[in-house]
Design a protein around this motif. Structure first.
Motif: not given
Length: 93
Positions: A63-84
């Motif tokens: 499940l490497r591809k799915q885990r990487d896709a999920m982690s990219e989304q989590i990083v995006g959420k964290v970056d948006r929260a930090k920007a806010r």
């Protein structure tokens, strides 16, 4: 349901499916005597432990591809929260 949460749900469902598959295989191997039955009445616990030990590395590899896709989304959420937070912090100053 947003696309962001669907990646996490998809990954979790796939992890669960891998675990259930390992549980079925481990149960069959114990039933046919390929693996030991455990101690006393611990057969069910033994089978679950074997399934957990088998499913963890399988999920990591399969499940490497799915885990990487999920982690990219989590990083995006964290970056948006930090920007806010940063924008709110500058508004207070």
């Amino acid at each position: 349901m947003s696309a962001k949460s669907s990646a996490a749900i998809k990954y979790t469902a796939m992890r669960f499916a891998v675990f259930v598959g390992c549980l079925v295989v481990a149960g069959a191997l114990v039933q046919f005597g390929v693996l030991p039955k455990g101690l006393g009445d611990s057969n069910a616990i033994w089978v679950v432990l074997i399934a957990l030990v088998l499913s963890a590395p399988l999920s990591f590899v399969l499940l490497r591809k799915q885990r990487d896709a999920m982690s990219e989304q989590i990083v995006g959420k964290v970056d948006r929260a930090k920007a806010r937070l940063d924008s709110h912090r500058t508004q207070e100053d």
